[in-house]
Design an enzyme around this catalytic site. Sequence first.
Site, PDB file in Angstrom:
ATOM      1  N   LYS A   1      49.179  45.376  18.132  1.00  0.00           N
ATOM      2  CA  LYS A   1      48.433  46.589  18.150  1.00  0.00           C
ATOM      3  C   LYS A   1      48.361  46.972  19.602  1.00  0.00           C
ATOM      4  O   LYS A   1      48.572  46.929  20.366  1.00  0.00           O
ATOM      5  CB  LYS A   1      46.495  46.148  17.710  1.00  0.00           C
ATOM      6  CG  LYS A   1      45.595  47.180  17.991  1.00  0.00           C
ATOM      7  CD  LYS A   1      44.517  46.902  18.741  1.00  0.00           C
ATOM      8  CE  LYS A   1      44.693  47.163  20.496  1.00  0.00           C
ATOM      9  NZ  LYS A   1      44.753  48.794  21.334  1.00  0.00           N
TER      10      LYS A   1
ATOM     11  N   GLU B   1      49.107  36.096  28.123  1.00  0.00           N
ATOM     12  CA  GLU B   1      49.510  36.002  29.262  1.00  0.00           C
ATOM     13  C   GLU B   1      48.492  37.137  30.470  1.00  0.00           C
ATOM     14  O   GLU B   1      48.729  38.414  29.556  1.00  0.00           O
ATOM     15  CB  GLU B   1      50.564  37.378  29.248  1.00  0.00           C
ATOM     16  CG  GLU B   1      52.249  36.251  27.977  1.00  0.00           C
ATOM     17  CD  GLU B   1      52.533  35.486  28.896  1.00  0.00           C
ATOM     18  OE1 GLU B   1      52.722  35.360  29.926  1.00  0.00           O
ATOM     19  OE2 GLU B   1      53.122  34.857  28.448  1.00  0.00           O
TER      20      GLU B   1
ATOM     21  N   CYS C   1      51.583  42.939  36.083  1.00  0.00           N
ATOM     22  CA  CYS C   1      51.776  41.857  36.355  1.00  0.00           C
ATOM     23  C   CYS C   1      51.764  41.291  37.193  1.00  0.00           C
ATOM     24  O   CYS C   1      50.572  40.097  38.383  1.00  0.00           O
ATOM     25  CB  CYS C   1      51.310  41.350  34.669  1.00  0.00           C
ATOM     26  SG  CYS C   1      52.568  40.944  33.963  1.00  0.00           S
TER      27      CYS C   1
ATOM     28  N   GLU D   1      42.113  41.050  40.952  1.00  0.00           N
ATOM     29  CA  GLU D   1      43.714  41.468  40.232  1.00  0.00           C
ATOM     30  C   GLU D   1      42.925  43.271  40.352  1.00  0.00           C
ATOM     31  O   GLU D   1      42.407  43.445  39.562  1.00  0.00           O
ATOM     32  CB  GLU D   1      44.051  41.753  39.384  1.00  0.00           C
ATOM     33  CG  GLU D   1      45.642  42.570  38.158  1.00  0.00           C
ATOM     34  CD  GLU D   1      46.104  42.158  37.160  1.00  0.00           C
ATOM     35  OE1 GLU D   1      44.812  42.478  35.735  1.00  0.00           O
ATOM     36  OE2 GLU D   1      47.401  42.105  37.038  1.00  0.00           O
TER      37      GLU D   1
HETATM   38  P1  NAP Z   1      43.173  45.083  29.036  1.00  0.00           P
HETATM   39  O1  NAP Z   1      42.056  46.002  28.845  1.00  0.00           O
HETATM   40  O2  NAP Z   1      42.866  43.594  28.653  1.00  0.00           O
HETATM   41  O3  NAP Z   1      43.637  45.626  27.216  1.00  0.00           O
HETATM   42  C1  NAP Z   1      44.858  44.679  26.830  1.00  0.00           C
HETATM   43  C2  NAP Z   1      44.958  44.966  24.994  1.00  0.00           C
HETATM   44  O4  NAP Z   1      43.798  44.420  24.701  1.00  0.00           O
HETATM   45  C3  NAP Z   1      44.405  46.558  24.451  1.00  0.00           C
HETATM   46  O5  NAP Z   1      45.130  46.502  22.989  1.00  0.00           O
HETATM   47  C4  NAP Z   1      43.317  46.201  24.319  1.00  0.00           C
HETATM   48  O6  NAP Z   1      42.665  47.948  23.960  1.00  0.00           O
HETATM   49  C5  NAP Z   1      42.671  45.372  23.834  1.00  0.00           C
HETATM   50  N1  NAP Z   1      41.370  44.374  23.800  1.00  0.00           N
HETATM   51  C6  NAP Z   1      40.434  45.022  24.204  1.00  0.00           C
HETATM   52  N2  NAP Z   1      39.130  44.961  24.270  1.00  0.00           N
HETATM   53  C7  NAP Z   1      39.831  43.683  23.298  1.00  0.00           C
HETATM   54  C8  NAP Z   1      39.136  43.375  22.594  1.00  0.00           C
HETATM   55  N3  NAP Z   1      37.577  42.508  22.998  1.00  0.00           N
HETATM   56  N4  NAP Z   1      39.552  42.292  21.221  1.00  0.00           N
HETATM   57  C9  NAP Z   1      41.020  42.088  21.471  1.00  0.00           C
HETATM   58  N5  NAP Z   1      41.531  43.079  22.211  1.00  0.00           N
HETATM   59  C10 NAP Z   1      40.921  43.725  22.999  1.00  0.00           C
HETATM   60  O7  NAP Z   1      44.428  45.356  29.976  1.00  0.00           O
HETATM   61  P2  NAP Z   1      45.035  46.474  29.982  1.00  0.00           P
HETATM   62  O8  NAP Z   1      43.493  47.347  30.721  1.00  0.00           O
HETATM   63  O9  NAP Z   1      45.623  47.421  29.208  1.00  0.00           O
HETATM   64  O10 NAP Z   1      46.095  45.711  30.451  1.00  0.00           O
HETATM   65  C11 NAP Z   1      46.270  45.860  32.416  1.00  0.00           C
HETATM   66  C12 NAP Z   1      45.789  44.133  32.335  1.00  0.00           C
HETATM   67  O11 NAP Z   1      47.335  43.546  31.362  1.00  0.00           O
HETATM   68  C13 NAP Z   1      45.911  43.579  33.890  1.00  0.00           C
HETATM   69  O12 NAP Z   1      45.069  42.441  33.282  1.00  0.00           O
HETATM   70  C14 NAP Z   1      47.593  42.914  33.607  1.00  0.00           C
HETATM   71  O13 NAP Z   1      47.771  41.891  34.912  1.00  0.00           O
HETATM   72  C15 NAP Z   1      47.943  42.652  32.721  1.00  0.00           C
HETATM   73  N6  NAP Z   1      49.071  42.068  31.841  1.00  0.00           N
HETATM   74  C16 NAP Z   1      49.860  41.015  31.341  1.00  0.00           C
HETATM   75  C17 NAP Z   1      51.350  40.627  31.913  1.00  0.00           C
HETATM   76  C18 NAP Z   1      51.185  39.327  31.560  1.00  0.00           C
HETATM   77  O14 NAP Z   1      52.600  38.504  31.018  1.00  0.00           O
HETATM   78  N7  NAP Z   1      50.757  38.307  32.094  1.00  0.00           N
HETATM   79  C19 NAP Z   1      51.721  42.213  31.417  1.00  0.00           C
HETATM   80  C20 NAP Z   1      51.293  43.155  31.823  1.00  0.00           C
HETATM   81  C21 NAP Z   1      49.712  43.216  31.863  1.00  0.00           C
HETATM   82  P3  NAP Z   1      42.592  49.287  24.225  1.00  0.00           P
HETATM   83  O15 NAP Z   1      43.693  49.848  24.662  1.00  0.00           O
HETATM   84  O16 NAP Z   1      41.942  49.903  23.068  1.00  0.00           O
HETATM   85  O17 NAP Z   1      41.449  48.668  25.305  1.00  0.00           O
END
Ligand code: NAP
Length: 494
Positions: free
Chosen positions: A175, A250, A284, A383
Amino acid sequence: MEYKMLIDGGWTEAASGRRSGVIDPSTEEAIATVPRASREDARAAIDAARDSFDGGPWPQMRTDERGDVLERLARLLEENAEEFASLEALNGGKPIRQASFGDIPMAIEHTRYFAQLAKTLGEEVVELPDIGIKSRVLREPIGVCTGIIPWNYPLLMAVWKIAPALAAGNTVILKPATYTPLTALEYARLAMKAGVPSGVLNVVTGSGSEVGEELVSNPKVDRVAFTGSTEVGRKVMAMAASTVKKVTLELGGKAPMVVLEDADMEEAIRGTLFGAFLHQGQVCLSGTRLLLPSSLHDSFLKRLIEKTKSLRLGPTSSWETDLGPLISESQREGVEGYIAGGLGDGARLVHGGRRPEGLERGFYLEPTIFDDVTSDMTIAREEIFGPVLSIFAYDGPEEAVDLANATTYGLAASVWSSDLKRAEEVARRIRAGTVWVNHHHILSCAAPHGGYGQSGIGRELGIWGLHEYTELKHLFLDESGEAMKDAFGLVSPE
Ligand code: NAP
Ligand code: MG
């Protein structure tokens, strides 16, 4: 452009017929629509992946044959690299230079790496010294694996979920993030062309609250790989618990960049700009906390501000652009909220903080630097995921290490020094999954990536990342027939 999603080898509309718009964050203009999948569509993809795991050829294929399919996929991606870079720039808010020299080459290399690594999966023989025989340990695929990814590296994150999972013989449902589904769909198109059988790879475009939750909670799913925020990661872990799925997470970070007194100042300043502002700080691994020795603080800060002023903000399609827009209006407003909070907490804004003039369309924000930050402030703890750098002054390496570790996260850190021995000593004491000396952000396909603390569970990349997609089976097969003779006297031999 109207995209469809991939379920069971077919390009499919949502059962409801609904669609979502996809925009270019540089201009706020609509560029495409994709199906808006519901739980029902997610279940169709899960059923396809389940059937092709339980009955299909993919898990039983020889590892070198699976490797060949992935190798073809890497080659197809390489042939289409320019189109992928343009699409990533257009949809992902990624400056074209970064997409062309960073995201897409990494996506190719990492696909190819897992194609090669697939061939190393096999059996090991282990001595059982207490029983006196040799036994075997097999690495088998886990089953149906779901991948849920964020919008900041739309293609690379898709590769990290798909390539190792397929290499190990699993079937996959991905997804993508709602903002950035396009390059993942194009990658899946190439995967089909490369010979991935129908149902083995599925890509479902829909929201986290519907499709995401189905992919995490459905009992037919064996493993969940999630990359995203720590907040959603916690929910994912809880939802996966009811059926004891394997989970890797992650999550977020709050990486320190520790400048030691003997650092090469120009190099450390370049490193700081790269660490803090690559992809507008929406990484991240971003270095969001700059730790400066008090003795260097003033001169370093003065020069850092001068260099920050030279960064060029603009649309991602321009080769001149250093910093593009943030991904969305709500992301920009969130970052602005943190900036207001920093001011309210008494941090000193020394650069940026506003929307840039002359860029009225698009979600731009100036690179922003706060000085006099303390570890109790919200901007130091949470963050921000935007172009906001916080500066701390320290006295002596003990205080530097304490400050670096004063976080619930532990994804990455960097140490800057011209004395590699001193740098290494500090690096070893920082609690983080990656610590760079005189570098930041650099990733290799062969080194583990992941977090300590609340930055996550498990590792991606390297052999460790591949092994996360395998179950270990102990095959006890006593060729000598001796072992059973000693069944603790419970059943006496004839
Ligand atoms: P996010 O809001 O947590 O969303 C990540 C993914 O999860 C999206 O596909 C989102 O869908 C989905 N999602 C949201 N709510 C969910 C739920 N209740 N159940 C299952 N899936 C759900 O993160 P983001 O805003 O896209 O990205 C930023 C974050 O990613 C930051 O915190 C960053 O640090 C982290 N990140 C971490 C790494 C690593 O390797 N550690 C790498 C890159 C990014 P939708 O798009 O539809 O909301
Ligand atoms: Mg989000």
